[in-house]
Write a protein that holds these residues in place. Structure first.
Motif, mmCIF file in Angstrom:
data_model
loop_
_atom_site.group_PDB
_atom_site.id
_atom_site.type_symbol
_atom_site.label_atom_id
_atom_site.label_comp_id
_atom_site.label_asym_id
_atom_site.label_seq_id
_atom_site.Cartn_x
_atom_site.Cartn_y
_atom_site.Cartn_z
ATOM 1 N N ILE A 313 0.847 -1.204 0.000
ATOM 2 C CA ILE A 313 0.000 0.000 0.000
ATOM 3 C C ILE A 313 0.876 1.244 0.000
ATOM 4 C CG2 ILE A 313 -1.678 1.327 1.337
ATOM 5 C CD1 ILE A 313 -2.866 -1.274 2.313
ATOM 6 N N GLU A 314 1.948 1.216 0.773
ATOM 7 C CA GLU A 314 2.858 2.363 0.827
ATOM 8 C C GLU A 314 3.458 2.647 -0.540
ATOM 9 O OE1 GLU A 314 7.083 3.704 2.923
ATOM 10 O OE2 GLU A 314 5.793 2.237 3.903
ATOM 11 N N ALA A 315 3.840 1.594 -1.265
ATOM 12 C CA ALA A 315 4.421 1.788 -2.598
ATOM 13 C C ALA A 315 3.415 2.454 -3.537
ATOM 14 C CB ALA A 315 4.878 0.451 -3.169
ATOM 15 N N ALA A 316 2.163 2.010 -3.484
ATOM 16 C CA ALA A 316 1.124 2.623 -4.324
ATOM 17 C C ALA A 316 0.856 4.064 -3.899
ATOM 18 C CB ALA A 316 -0.155 1.788 -4.251
ATOM 19 N N ASN A 317 0.859 4.315 -2.590
ATOM 20 C CA ASN A 317 0.637 5.676 -2.095
ATOM 21 C C ASN A 317 1.724 6.637 -2.562
ATOM 22 O OD1 ASN A 317 -1.692 4.969 -0.727
ATOM 23 N ND2 ASN A 317 -0.680 4.721 1.249
ATOM 24 N N ALA A 318 2.962 6.158 -2.593
ATOM 25 C CA ALA A 318 4.072 7.016 -3.010
ATOM 26 C C ALA A 318 3.885 7.494 -4.446
ATOM 27 C CB ALA A 318 5.394 6.268 -2.867
ATOM 28 N N ASP A 319 3.521 6.580 -5.329
ATOM 29 C CA ASP A 319 3.298 6.957 -6.729
ATOM 30 C C ASP A 319 2.128 7.925 -6.858
ATOM 31 O OD1 ASP A 319 5.387 5.335 -7.498
ATOM 32 O OD2 ASP A 319 4.105 3.612 -7.956
ATOM 33 N N GLU A 320 1.041 7.638 -6.146
ATOM 34 C CA GLU A 320 -0.143 8.496 -6.237
ATOM 35 C C GLU A 320 0.128 9.885 -5.662
ATOM 36 O OE1 GLU A 320 -4.843 8.563 -4.765
ATOM 37 O OE2 GLU A 320 -3.589 6.795 -4.394
ATOM 38 N N PHE A 321 0.870 9.939 -4.559
ATOM 39 C CA PHE A 321 1.169 11.219 -3.928
ATOM 40 C C PHE A 321 2.014 12.099 -4.846
ATOM 41 C CE2 PHE A 321 3.824 13.897 -1.150
ATOM 42 C CZ PHE A 321 2.847 14.536 -0.396
ATOM 43 N N PHE A 327 2.020 19.101 -10.331
ATOM 44 C CA PHE A 327 1.860 20.472 -10.831
ATOM 45 C C PHE A 327 2.722 21.467 -10.063
ATOM 46 C CE2 PHE A 327 -1.199 19.986 -7.429
ATOM 47 C CZ PHE A 327 -1.166 21.191 -6.769
ATOM 48 N N LEU A 328 3.142 21.113 -8.839
ATOM 49 C CA LEU A 328 3.988 22.025 -8.076
ATOM 50 C C LEU A 328 5.392 22.112 -8.667
ATOM 51 C CD1 LEU A 328 3.052 21.144 -4.377
ATOM 52 C CD2 LEU A 328 2.331 23.119 -5.720
ATOM 53 N N GLY A 329 5.923 20.998 -9.094
ATOM 54 C CA GLY A 329 7.240 20.999 -9.724
ATOM 55 C C GLY A 329 8.405 20.808 -8.786
ATOM 56 N N PHE A 330 8.178 20.876 -7.459
ATOM 57 C CA PHE A 330 9.304 20.761 -6.543
ATOM 58 C C PHE A 330 9.168 19.588 -5.564
ATOM 59 C CE2 PHE A 330 6.445 24.061 -4.724
ATOM 60 C CZ PHE A 330 6.090 23.434 -3.536
ATOM 61 N N VAL A 331 8.151 18.742 -5.746
ATOM 62 C CA VAL A 331 7.932 17.602 -4.851
ATOM 63 C C VAL A 331 8.286 16.313 -5.575
ATOM 64 C CG1 VAL A 331 6.212 16.275 -3.562
ATOM 65 C CG2 VAL A 331 6.141 18.775 -3.540
ATOM 66 N N THR A 332 9.019 15.447 -4.902
ATOM 67 C CA THR A 332 9.359 14.151 -5.471
ATOM 68 C C THR A 332 9.352 13.097 -4.377
ATOM 69 O OG1 THR A 332 10.970 12.944 -6.828
ATOM 70 C CG2 THR A 332 11.850 14.440 -5.157
ATOM 71 N N THR A 333 9.361 11.841 -4.783
ATOM 72 C CA THR A 333 9.403 10.705 -3.863
ATOM 73 C C THR A 333 10.406 9.689 -4.394
ATOM 74 O OG1 THR A 333 7.642 9.492 -5.005
ATOM 75 C CG2 THR A 333 6.970 11.035 -3.276
ATOM 76 N N PRO A 334 10.981 8.864 -3.523
ATOM 77 C CA PRO A 334 11.917 7.841 -3.996
ATOM 78 C C PRO A 334 11.187 6.798 -4.856
ATOM 79 C CG PRO A 334 12.095 8.158 -1.615
ATOM 80 C CD PRO A 334 10.858 8.867 -2.056
ATOM 81 N N ASN A 335 11.780 6.415 -5.953
ATOM 82 C CA ASN A 335 11.193 5.397 -6.815
ATOM 83 C C ASN A 335 11.279 4.028 -6.153
ATOM 84 O OD1 ASN A 335 10.593 7.191 -8.940
ATOM 85 N ND2 ASN A 335 12.702 7.067 -9.690
ATOM 86 N N VAL A 336 10.174 3.300 -6.173
ATOM 87 C CA VAL A 336 10.152 1.940 -5.638
ATOM 88 C C VAL A 336 10.794 1.002 -6.651
ATOM 89 C CG1 VAL A 336 8.675 0.061 -4.847
ATOM 90 C CG2 VAL A 336 8.081 2.428 -4.304
ATOM 91 N N VAL A 337 11.690 0.138 -6.173
ATOM 92 C CA VAL A 337 12.377 -0.815 -7.049
ATOM 93 C C VAL A 337 11.490 -2.042 -7.206
ATOM 94 C CG1 VAL A 337 14.452 -2.179 -7.410
ATOM 95 C CG2 VAL A 337 14.602 0.030 -6.234
ATOM 96 N N PRO A 338 11.003 -2.328 -8.405
ATOM 97 C CA PRO A 338 10.095 -3.463 -8.580
ATOM 98 C C PRO A 338 10.809 -4.796 -8.339
ATOM 99 C CG PRO A 338 10.727 -2.551 -10.715
ATOM 100 C CD PRO A 338 11.265 -1.624 -9.680
ATOM 101 N N GLY A 339 10.026 -5.750 -7.848
ATOM 102 C CA GLY A 339 10.549 -7.094 -7.640
ATOM 103 C C GLY A 339 11.168 -7.328 -6.283
ATOM 104 N N TYR A 340 11.218 -6.297 -5.432
ATOM 105 C CA TYR A 340 11.856 -6.451 -4.125
ATOM 106 C C TYR A 340 10.892 -6.161 -2.965
ATOM 107 C CZ TYR A 340 16.450 -6.413 -6.432
ATOM 108 O OH TYR A 340 17.546 -6.710 -7.204
ATOM 109 N N CYS A 341 9.605 -5.991 -3.250
ATOM 110 C CA CYS A 341 8.700 -5.504 -2.218
ATOM 111 C C CYS A 341 7.693 -6.566 -1.786
ATOM 112 C CB CYS A 341 7.949 -4.271 -2.721
ATOM 113 S SG CYS A 341 9.042 -2.888 -3.093
#
Length: 762
Positions: A313-321, A327-341
């Motif tokens: 759920i956290e991985a999905a939330n990160a992408d959605e957030f 649109f702000l342009g200054f917010v980012t999140t760490p990319n989830v590495v597939p296959g390890y979660c």
């Protein structure tokens, strides 16, 4: 009873290897009152559970056996066996009908937990008062599990509540919580990812050293530790640096126990209050509030924290957030590495940046302001809010962007509530207490019908003499007399909980608790860097943007009625009122040095706020969210507006608009550098979106201008238009000449956000 209690407590805290790895045994408090209390809870916890049970206990899902061995499943580690009995709770939301029968068969577990929490907190309080040993305090709080750690993390951001020393000591809980044993973390990784081989060379290879490891390398000890897990730094086989977050093996067990303990304590308290109130013929709050009671709050918070235990759920939330705030342009999140979660392990790319404690003051202030803007935009625009933005979950990336971490605890806000919060922020800053009361009703702080009482022994009642207007007056008095009433979110909580709630029936909706945590945390971080930080002023541009882009039918109706009359004529009196702010100002020669400094600081803050406002509002014309604004501008009775602007009543407004235009034109010839904390990086995607919106804004503006000009082809409209244009041009020209000659000792005051909106609309 005491012998049974001691026996069952010993059975529950049997000294196994994994138990010793997770916690250190604490001596119980020896106070007579404490012992009597928990002996009572032990003997009555079963009946208390039954009293609050909703479902038939015999129909509850039984807990799986906790005696699983590696003979049944080679991937199941014996180190995790003692918590397997709680694994089935991952498939529910910790509902009362599930937990009650489960713990009804284990009253000693609940009693032991209550005793441990109480004795640990009492002992910690005594030790802190005697020694102020921060490390020992953190160890004690950490030993109580994730819920206690989250409370400690929040308090660490509020030195104004618990003191600077205690807040500093608890600060380590954000990233440097007391870690659990590495052997348990390795067991969780191998079991969750179904590994048959090593995790990394030299790690987890006790039974198989021939299979290729999962990672090329990984630190043996965690590099960070928070409430629910700890993080290791690793390298994948394609040479990518990653962060490996591993959940505490006892997280589910401790959370379920704490939720049940809260229910028991507040349930017992409710029974006691009901008994006292019945004897005194006083209404109980549960009867008055109906379904809105403490139980619903516990259910909601328990569910939200339980969702945090599922890392998928956290991985999905990160992408959605990240997508919601692109649109702000200054917010980012760490990319989830597939296959390890999995549910208990998540792997993300390593962030190249720094936490607040490694930043300069300007960098820290820039990061904090971006965090406030992002969370406010989330609350009033997107509806998906990060509920855990403490220092450990915020980083400033090397490219200047803000990085959010940890997306397990999130809050979702519906459209109606978003509009209520946006209106409340504007009402508070403009001291419109009636509008603030309306916002409180809209978001659920104040229940309908409004109820009042004169004292704690009186019954709640609907009284015509005490309605919305009287509540607004009490609210105004409380906000004006409370320190920081118009600047601090914490002051608002103090007003509602301490000054308003004794006489007025107010309630904190369950969804609001996590929002309160969000903004109390951000406010505490900002106060460390800027004591004069006003969280509402930073939130103002996004609140106004939301008010200009309502999505609910009620919001659209309120917006149109604010701007237009039913026949589409402009609300002239409101327009004049909105553009008359800050007109009365003392000459500088009548101000002392301190007052001038404060005025200059306020002017700078207003300029920054106004710039952010213009950017936010200007984009609405070319965005999909600006439909209500475009329709209102299209339907505006231009003839009536021009007639009013060309009259004597309209002269001050035209003069002010001309002064603003002249000031902007003149400022193009001056080099004004932004301070570091006001600089916002813009991503490529955000820049492309803004360019697209700008193109649409130009098209829509041209369309609106030509459509309104066609309506003015009559001689009266043409005369009014020429008269206003000449008046505006003449006033602007004079203002520019005066600025160039230096006749004015200061430029015209920066326009307020409402002035800019009306100027653009005009």
């Amino acid at each position: 009873i005491a012998f049974s209690f001691a026996t069952m407590r010993h059975q529950h805290f049997v000294s196994t290897r994994s138990n010793m790895l997770m916690t250190s045994r604490a001596k119980p408090d020896n106070g007579g009152t404490m012992a009597l209390l928990f002996f009572f809870l032990l003997s009555s916890s079963g009946s208390l559970v039954g009293a609050f049970s909703v479902a038939n206990p015999t129909k509850a899902t039984p807990a799986p056996s906790s005696t699983a061995t590696t003979e049944q499943d080679p991937q199941r580690s014996p180190l995790l066996n003692q918590w397997r009995g709680y694994d089935f709770l991952r498939d529910c939301n910790l509902e009362v009908e599930v937990l009650n029968p489960f713990f009804a068969a284990r009253p000693h577990v609940v009693a032991a937990r209550l005793l441990k929490v109480s004795s640990t907190l009492l002992r910690t309080k005594r030790n802190w008062e005697a020694t102020e040993d921060g490390e020992r305090m953190c160890e004690s709080v950490s030993s109580l599990g994730p819920v206690a750690v989250k409370v400690g993390q929040t308090l660490s951001q509020r030195p104004d509540i618990i003191g600077v020393e205690a807040a500093t000591a608890l600060g380590r809980l954000t990233t440097n919580n007391i870690p659990y044993d590495n052997a348990l973390a390795y067991a969780v990784i191998q079991e969750s990812l179904n590994l048959s081989g090593p995790i990394a060379p030299g790690i987890g290879d006790e039974f198989d050293k021939t299979t290729k490891p999962l990672f090329r390398s990984m630190t043996k000890d965690p590099v960070a530790c928070a409430s629910l897990g700890q993080v290791y730094k690793a390298m994948t086989w394609d040479n990518k640096e990653v962060a490996v977050k591993v959940q505490r093996p006892d997280a589910m067990a401790v959370l379920a126990l704490d939720v049940q303990c809260f229910r028991l304590v507040f349930g017992a308290r409710a029974l006691l209050n009901q008994w006292n109130d019945n004897n005194n013929n006083v209404q109980t709050l549960d009867k008055v509030r109906g379904k809105q009671n403490v139980g619903t709050v516990i259910d909601r918070v328990g569910k939200d924290i339980k969702d945090e235990l599922d890392y998928t759920i956290e991985a999905a939330n990160a992408d959605e957030f990240e997508e919601s705030l692109s649109f702000l342009g200054f917010v980012t999140t760490p990319n989830v590495v597939p296959g390890y979660c999995s549910e208990r392990v998540i792997v993300t790319e390593w962030v190249q940046g720094n936490h607040l404690n490694a930043l300069t003051v300007p960098e820290g202030l820039a990061m904090t302001r971006m965090a406030v803007e992002a969370c406010t935009a989330s609350m009033v625009l997107t509806g998906m809010v990060h509920a855990d933005p403490h220092e450990g979950n915020l980083m400033l990336q090397n490219d200047g962007r803000l990085v959010f971490l940890d997306f397990g605890l999130m809050t979702r806000v519906d459209q109606n509530v978003m509009e209520g919060f946006a209106g409340g922020i504007q009402a508070l800053l403009s001291e419109d207490w009636n509008a603030l009361t309306d916002s409180f009703i809209q978001v659920g702080f104040v229940t309908l019908p409004i109820m009042h009482r004169h004292g704690p022994t009186d019954n709640w009642a609907v009284d015509p003499k005490y309605g919305k207007e009287e509540l607004a007056m009490d609210l105004a008095d409380a906000m004006k007399t409370t320190e920081g009433g118009k600047a601090r979110f914490g002051a608002l909580a103090e007003v509602l909980n301490i000054q308003i709630s004794p006489k007025w029936l107010v309630f904190t909706p369950p969804y609001v608790l996590l929002l309160i945590r969000t903004f109390l945390t951000l406010e505490g971080i900002a106060a460390k860097l800027d004591p004069d930080f006003n969280i509402y002023e930073m939130a103002m541009p996004w609140a106004v943007r939301r008010s200009l882009s309502p999505s609910t039918q009620k919001g659209i109706e309120v917006f149109r009625s604010t701007l237009l009359q039913p026949d589409n004529r402009i609300q002239w009196s409101r327009l004049v009122e909105l553009t008359s702010n800050n007109d009365e100002m003392l000459p500088e020669e009548q101000l002392d040095e301190e007052a001038q400094e404060m005025m200059e600081k306020k002017s700078k803050q207003d300029s920054a706020k106004s710039a952010a406002m213009n950017d936010a509002v200007g984009l609405l014309l070319g965005s999909t969210e600006g439909k209500a604004l475009r329709r209102a501008l299209r339907d505006l009775d231009t003839a009536d507006l021009l007639s009013k602007l060309s009259s004597e009543d309209g002269r001050p407004l035209v003069q002010k608009a001309a002064a603003v235009a002249a000031s902007r034109a003149f400022s193009k010839h001056t080099d004004e550098e932004l301070s570091p904390e006001d600089i916002r990086p813009v991503s490529k995607e955000s820049a492309q979106l803004r360019e697209k919106q700008a193109r649409w804004k130009k098209k829509i503006t041209r369309f609106l201008i030509f459509s309104h000009l066609k309506r003015q082809l009559k001689w009266k409209g043409i005369v009014n238009l020429i008269r206003i244009s000449l008046r505006f041009a003449g006033m602007a020209f004079v203002a520019i000449l005066r600025d160039l000659k230096g006749d004015f000792t200061k430029k015209p005051p920066p326009s307020s956000p409402t002035t800019d909106v009306t100027t653009m609309t005009t």
